[in-house]
Scaffold this active site. Structure first.
Site, PDB file in Angstrom:
ATOM      1  N   ASN A 179       0.798  -1.226   0.000  1.00 39.62           N
ATOM      2  CA  ASN A 179       0.000   0.000   0.000  1.00 39.62           C
ATOM      3  C   ASN A 179       0.833   1.280   0.000  1.00 39.62           C
ATOM      4  O   ASN A 179       0.409   2.295  -0.541  1.00 39.62           O
ATOM      5  CB  ASN A 179      -0.984   0.001   1.173  1.00 39.62           C
ATOM      6  CG  ASN A 179      -0.306  -0.086   2.513  1.00 39.62           C
ATOM      7  OD1 ASN A 179       0.720  -0.741   2.680  1.00 39.62           O
ATOM      8  ND2 ASN A 179      -0.879   0.565   3.510  1.00 39.62           N
ATOM      9  N   PRO A 203       9.714  -6.960  -0.834  1.00 41.81           N
ATOM     10  CA  PRO A 203       8.560  -6.116  -1.101  1.00 41.81           C
ATOM     11  C   PRO A 203       7.454  -6.937  -1.752  1.00 41.81           C
ATOM     12  O   PRO A 203       7.696  -8.038  -2.250  1.00 41.81           O
ATOM     13  CB  PRO A 203       9.114  -5.065  -2.073  1.00 41.81           C
ATOM     14  CG  PRO A 203      10.212  -5.777  -2.800  1.00 41.81           C
ATOM     15  CD  PRO A 203      10.783  -6.775  -1.820  1.00 41.81           C
ATOM     16  N   ASP A 204       6.245  -6.413  -1.747  1.00 47.26           N
ATOM     17  CA  ASP A 204       5.180  -7.072  -2.486  1.00 47.26           C
ATOM     18  C   ASP A 204       5.524  -7.045  -3.973  1.00 47.26           C
ATOM     19  O   ASP A 204       5.987  -6.035  -4.503  1.00 47.26           O
ATOM     20  CB  ASP A 204       3.848  -6.360  -2.240  1.00 47.26           C
ATOM     21  CG  ASP A 204       2.665  -7.147  -2.771  1.00 47.26           C
ATOM     22  OD1 ASP A 204       2.434  -7.083  -3.995  1.00 47.26           O
ATOM     23  OD2 ASP A 204       1.996  -7.825  -1.983  1.00 47.26           O
ATOM     24  N   GLY A 253       2.043  -5.179   7.749  1.00 46.74           N
ATOM     25  CA  GLY A 253       1.024  -5.910   7.012  1.00 46.74           C
ATOM     26  C   GLY A 253      -0.153  -6.235   7.907  1.00 46.74           C
ATOM     27  O   GLY A 253      -0.432  -5.543   8.891  1.00 46.74           O
ATOM     28  N   SER A 254      -0.832  -7.309   7.578  1.00 45.76           N
ATOM     29  CA  SER A 254      -2.045  -7.678   8.300  1.00 45.76           C
ATOM     30  C   SER A 254      -1.718  -8.256   9.672  1.00 45.76           C
ATOM     31  O   SER A 254      -0.631  -8.795   9.902  1.00 45.76           O
ATOM     32  CB  SER A 254      -2.843  -8.705   7.497  1.00 45.76           C
ATOM     33  OG  SER A 254      -2.178  -9.957   7.493  1.00 45.76           O
ATOM     34  N   GLU A 275       4.055  -3.567  12.423  1.00 48.80           N
ATOM     35  CA  GLU A 275       2.952  -2.606  12.313  1.00 48.80           C
ATOM     36  C   GLU A 275       1.844  -3.295  11.547  1.00 48.80           C
ATOM     37  O   GLU A 275       1.994  -3.658  10.374  1.00 48.80           O
ATOM     38  CB  GLU A 275       3.356  -1.316  11.614  1.00 48.80           C
ATOM     39  CG  GLU A 275       2.232  -0.282  11.730  1.00 48.80           C
ATOM     40  CD  GLU A 275       2.336   0.872  10.774  1.00 48.80           C
ATOM     41  OE1 GLU A 275       1.516   0.943   9.853  1.00 48.80           O
ATOM     42  OE2 GLU A 275       3.240   1.693  10.952  1.00 48.80           O
ATOM     43  N   CYS A 309      -2.988   2.017   6.815  1.00 50.02           N
ATOM     44  CA  CYS A 309      -3.191   1.435   8.149  1.00 50.02           C
ATOM     45  C   CYS A 309      -3.730   2.446   9.148  1.00 50.02           C
ATOM     46  O   CYS A 309      -4.455   2.084  10.074  1.00 50.02           O
ATOM     47  CB  CYS A 309      -1.876   0.854   8.671  1.00 50.02           C
ATOM     48  SG  CYS A 309      -1.239  -0.536   7.728  1.00 50.02           S
TER      49      CYS A 309
END
Length: 538
Positions: A179, A203-204, A253-254, A275, A309
């Site tokens: 994000n 990284p994503d 992340g989640s 986080e 977030c």
């Protein structure tokens, strides 16, 4: 599906901005030459790709890593880290200051990449540039002081000389989200590098080009190339391999994945910072400036299409001003312009993936079916792009609805009315999360008093999230299910170090001496301890 989500029958919604004739497109920005240059150092033996959410088209072919590739990346990083750790802190910090200047000078390049990879509006992409530049400046100036040896009072003043030293942990394993691919990749890596560590980052994949652009600029600023290794691949495959080899783990992340990362780190007795998610609340008190609060709610709820977030998902408004506030807030929300051009002007962009889009759609559809009222938005906008969804305000949400307690992570906010501040604080705190909150009032001292009672890592008074996040000398992070550890300030760099105490005893030992027996020594030490307290020594 209700007609609030039906683009064929719904009334005209948010205006769409079209790109000017001759505007840059994905192919103009992500050329094969750029992709090849950015990915040449990625440790990977397979092939994958990333795509732009604006259209769904492929942006670039990328290397795909295996767990064995991750092990290789850590070996390379560990070799490079030894020399870097021996480099004086001021020289390491100087790299960050040069990087700061490069980012600002060449920001258009990374803004294009951020937009193409995340789908966000350009102004929201610029928030990442601001955050990265601020972190680079802060640690470029302050890292040597944070890391400097500190003298401490010893067991026996004067006779015991004590120094607290800070050593780098070694190789940091960093797992960065999609994000905020600039800020939450290099922005988090900067203090790790300043502290003398190497970094292996995953990284994503869908936002990897942004992180790789940041790596190229940091190397241009003087960072040894081997010090920052990048691996790409599916999270469930590559993520555990990163945790398995890291000397410290940094994850954003989640909450669900964060728990798995924490368990993996704990099994190896390796520290980590996490986080995680949030269900952040904004409180509009009875004396709030409603014009400013409504504008602040737009920023807080819909920046980066709510995929932030620390964005606001729960809005508590005092019943005496609720109607007047919502009239202003809904009008501003309906007027927001949606667009995908690589230029300033759009107020909101796209969701990043079909998964995010479906989650938003599910939350809104279920809430409407159970009786919630859509005050603005509430529908997809395929006329603009496949993953565009209008900024949405829901009224009449109750606990039977998923959107009430589960993180949406999209451009959706639920409105609740309250009668007094104690009630609002209690309801705002009634969540497992504790990342960010916002309080709006004309009385600053009152706002700060309410803020101190909210169980969140950051609270903004008369702002939504940027004031606290942008104050880089102060720690930022979550409580409860929103994570552990902090970024920014001293905590944001010292977490990447191991503390070592060096104590030198001089003249007399801490043991019986000068013919004292054990009993006399114990009595002498008791007298000394009382004296130290009387002298108010700490």
């Amino acid at each position: 599906m209700t007609d609030t989500l039906d683009t064929a029958t719904a009334p005209a919604g948010n205006p769409a901005l079209t790109a000017p004739e001759g505007a840059r497109g994905p192919a103009d920005v992500v050329t094969p030459e750029l992709a090849a240059r950015l990915t040449r150092d990625v440790v990977g033996s397979g092939t994958t790709a990333n795509h732009t959410p604006f259209t769904g088209d492929k942006l670039a072919d990328l290397p795909e890593s295996t767990p064995e590739d991750v092990a290789t990346a850590f070996e390379r990083a560990r070799t490079a880290q030894k020399a870097w750790a021996a480099t004086p802190a001021r020289r390491r910090a100087a790299v960050l200051l040069r990087f700061h200047d490069l980012v600002l000078a060449r920001q258009d390049e990374v803004l294009d990449l951020i937009q193409l990879e995340t789908g966000k509006a350009r102004l929201h992409a610029h928030e990442e540039v601001q955050a990265v530049a601020s972190a680079a400046r802060h640690y470029g100036r302050k890292a040597p002081a944070y890391l400097r040896p500190k003298g401490r009072i010893g067991a026996v003043p004067v006779l015991t000389k004590v120094s607290e030293l800070r050593h780098p942990r070694g190789v940091v394993g960093q797992i960065a989200p999609w994000n905020y691919p600039f800020e939450l990749s290099v922005g988090d890596a900067l203090p790790a590098f300043a502290a003398g560590n190497a970094v292996v980052m995953k990284p994503d994949t869908e936002t990897a080009l942004t992180a790789l652009w940041a790596r190229e600029r940091l190397i241009e600023a003087g960072l040894p190339a081997e010090l920052w290794q990048v691996v790409l691949g599916e999270g469930p495959v590559i993520g555990p391999a990163v945790v398995q080899h890291a000397d410290y783990v940094s994850f954003t992340g989640s909450t669900r994945t964060g728990r798995e990362v924490a368990q993996g780190a704990a099994a190896r007795l390796v520290s980590c910072s996490l986080e995680l998610g949030g269900k952040n609340a904004m409180l509009v008190l009875a004396d709030a400036d409603l014009e400013k609060a409504a504008a602040g709610a737009v920023r807080g709820c819909f920046s980066s299409a709510g995929q932030l977030c620390i964005s606001i998902e729960r809005l508590y408004v005092h019943e005496s001003v609720a109607d007047a506030f919502l009239e202003r807030f809904a009008a501003l929300t309906r007027a927001m312009r949606l667009g995908s051009a690589l230029a300033y002007g759009a107020d909101m962009g796209s969701l990043v993936s079909r998964r995010q889009f479906d989650n938003v759609n599910r939350h809104v559809e279920e809430a409407v079916e159970k009786g919630a009222k859509v005050l603005a938005g509430g529908r997809a906008r395929p006329d603009i792009g496949p993953l565009f969804y209008e900024p949405t305000i829901l009224d009449g949400v109750d606990t039977s609805m998923t959107v009430c307690a589960e993180e949406t992570f999209g451009p959706v906010v639920s409105v609740y009315r309250f009668g007094d501040e104690d009630e609002a604080i209690e309801r705002a705190n009634d969540t497992a999360y504790g990342l960010n909150a916002s309080v709006w009032t004309r009385n600053g001292s009152r706002g700060r008093a309410v803020a101190a009672r909210l169980r969140t890592g950051t609270v903004n008074v008369n702002e939504s999230y940027a004031a606290a996040y942008g104050s880089v000398q102060a720690p930022m992070g979550g409580m409860g299910s929103s994570g552990i550890g902090r970024r920014h300030g001293s905590e944001g760099i010292l977490k990447f170090t191991e503390a070592q105490t060096v104590a030198q005893q001089r003249l007399l030992p801490l043991a019986p001496s000068f013919g004292m027996d054990d009993e006399k020594y114990a009595a002498f030490m008791s007298i000394s301890l009382r004296a130290l307290k009387a002298l108010r020594l700490r």
